[in-house]
Design a protein around this motif. Structure first.
Motif, mmCIF file in Angstrom:
data_model
loop_
_atom_site.group_PDB
_atom_site.id
_atom_site.type_symbol
_atom_site.label_atom_id
_atom_site.label_comp_id
_atom_site.label_asym_id
_atom_site.label_seq_id
_atom_site.Cartn_x
_atom_site.Cartn_y
_atom_site.Cartn_z
ATOM 1 N N PHE A 151 0.834 -1.208 0.000
ATOM 2 C CA PHE A 151 0.000 0.000 0.000
ATOM 3 C C PHE A 151 0.869 1.259 0.000
ATOM 4 C CE2 PHE A 151 -1.813 3.310 2.783
ATOM 5 C CZ PHE A 151 -3.011 3.589 2.156
ATOM 6 N N GLU A 197 1.039 4.034 -3.004
ATOM 7 C CA GLU A 197 0.638 5.436 -2.793
ATOM 8 C C GLU A 197 1.804 6.393 -3.044
ATOM 9 O OE1 GLU A 197 -2.264 5.999 -2.988
ATOM 10 O OE2 GLU A 197 -3.569 5.193 -1.449
ATOM 11 N N GLU A 206 -10.164 6.282 1.418
ATOM 12 C CA GLU A 206 -9.843 5.148 0.551
ATOM 13 C C GLU A 206 -11.116 4.511 -0.009
ATOM 14 O OE1 GLU A 206 -6.480 5.324 -0.467
ATOM 15 O OE2 GLU A 206 -6.511 3.152 -0.194
ATOM 16 N N THR A 240 -11.800 6.764 -2.981
ATOM 17 C CA THR A 240 -10.952 6.518 -4.155
ATOM 18 C C THR A 240 -11.316 5.168 -4.790
ATOM 19 O OG1 THR A 240 -9.172 5.695 -2.740
ATOM 20 C CG2 THR A 240 -8.983 7.958 -3.474
ATOM 21 N N GLU A 297 -5.961 1.547 -6.777
ATOM 22 C CA GLU A 297 -6.855 1.945 -5.676
ATOM 23 C C GLU A 297 -7.843 0.823 -5.371
ATOM 24 O OE1 GLU A 297 -6.626 4.374 -3.585
ATOM 25 O OE2 GLU A 297 -4.899 5.147 -4.652
ATOM 26 N N HIS A 350 -5.904 -2.116 -3.577
ATOM 27 C CA HIS A 350 -5.528 -2.004 -2.152
ATOM 28 C C HIS A 350 -6.645 -1.409 -1.285
ATOM 29 C CE1 HIS A 350 -3.532 2.176 -2.986
ATOM 30 N NE2 HIS A 350 -4.651 2.390 -2.320
HETATM 31 FE FE LIG Z 1 -5.289 4.458 -2.047
#
Ligand SMILES: [Fe+2]
Ligand SMILES: [Fe+2]
Length: 286
Positions: free
Chosen positions: A79, A83, A135, A138, A171, A174
């Motif tokens: 992750f 990112e 998250e 996203t 996205e 994860h």
């Molecule tokens: Fe993310």
């Protein structure tokens, strides 16, 4: 280099070494579907990704040493790597947008300041609840993009399309990590739902303000008819229609988990399309 489907562990998350090169002269000023407000809104969102992703990384990293599940520990590493790469690639795109007249650098600074205040004022678990909620945003937008051809048509045909599809893919890939860390650290349902409410309010206010500030610098926005028409058109965007808000609202259901929306088949299809032998992203992998 091509990528094989994951075998032993289905939920392995790995950062990909990838780099895009944006053409210097080929963008129209209102690059997003020739639309005034949409172009400014997308530029603002792209501008706030890097400081947002830095915040996500900080809030998850804070708990890394306390994670006892080895699989989740590995996922956190994946992750963070993903990112970090998203932030780096968006900053590169944001430099191009800045050259085109979009105030992405100011937006980045403003949002960095906001997240630094959040770091100072709120507890690590509340910060993590914000990350889990963001998250979900996203991942929801990503899955709409990956499933809806109407949404994909808005991306045009430039390098930006490939970049956003890659970001969307990861996205979705994860989407559970921050959520699972939040739960593993004892995060409860009340804080989780409140986290989503606060994030939603902040997100809506932020996007409206950021887009308005960006529009002030664009002469085309001083034509009121064009401005109003363009703003009204936003209602029909697949990213902010009824379905999107319903999917976002799911998060507030007791017992919700990001994998309630199964994305395995979607990821499998896009893995071939992006990273397979003829994959759109295969030439960019290093
Ligand atoms: Fe993310
Ligand atoms: Fe990201």
């Amino acid at each position: 280099m091509t990528e094989n489907p994951p075998t032993r562990r289905e939920r392995t998350i790995k950062p990909r070494r990838i780099r895009f090169r944006y053409p210097v002269e080929t963008y129209r000023h209102h690059y997003a579907n020739d639309d005034l407000v949409l172009s400014h809104a997308v530029a603002f969102l792209s501008a706030v990704f890097p400081p947002g992703e830095d915040f996500f990384i900080r809030s998850v990293k804070h708990y890394r040493a306390d994670i006892t599940d080895p699989e989740l520990f590995d996922q956190v590493a994946g992750f963070i790597g993903q990112e970090l790469t998203h932030g780096r690639e968006h900053r590169e795109l944001n430099d191009r947008l800045q050259d085109m007249g979009y105030p992405t650098h100011n937006a980045d600074r403003a949002v960095t300041w906001v997240f630094a205040r959040i770091d100072q004022l709120l507890s690590p678990l509340t910060r993590l609840s914000f990350t889990a909620a963001l998250e979900h945003y996203t991942a929801t937008v990503a899955e709409i993009l990956l499933t809806d051809p109407k949404a994909q048509a808005l991306l045009g045909e430039t390098e930006v399309r490939t970049m956003l599809l890659w970001h969307a893919y990861e996205e979705s890939e994860h989407k559970s990590v921050a959520f699972d860390v939040y739960r593993a650290m004892g995060g409860g349902e009340r804080r989780r739902v409140w986290g989503m409410r606060l994030v939603t309010a902040g997100f809506i206010i932020g996007v409206i303000l950021g887009t308005a500030v960006s529009l002030v610098r664009d002469r085309a926005a001083y034509n009121p008819i064009r401005l109003i028409r363009s703003a009204l058109k936003l209602r029909h965007l697949p990213f902010i229609d009824r379905r999107m808000w319903r999917l976002i609202g799911e998060y507030n259901r007791p017992g919700f988990h990001p994998t309630d929306t199964d994305n395995a088949a979607l990821l499998e299809r896009w893995r071939t399309e992006l990273f397979g032998e003829q994959g759109a992203l295969t030439p960019y992998l290093r």
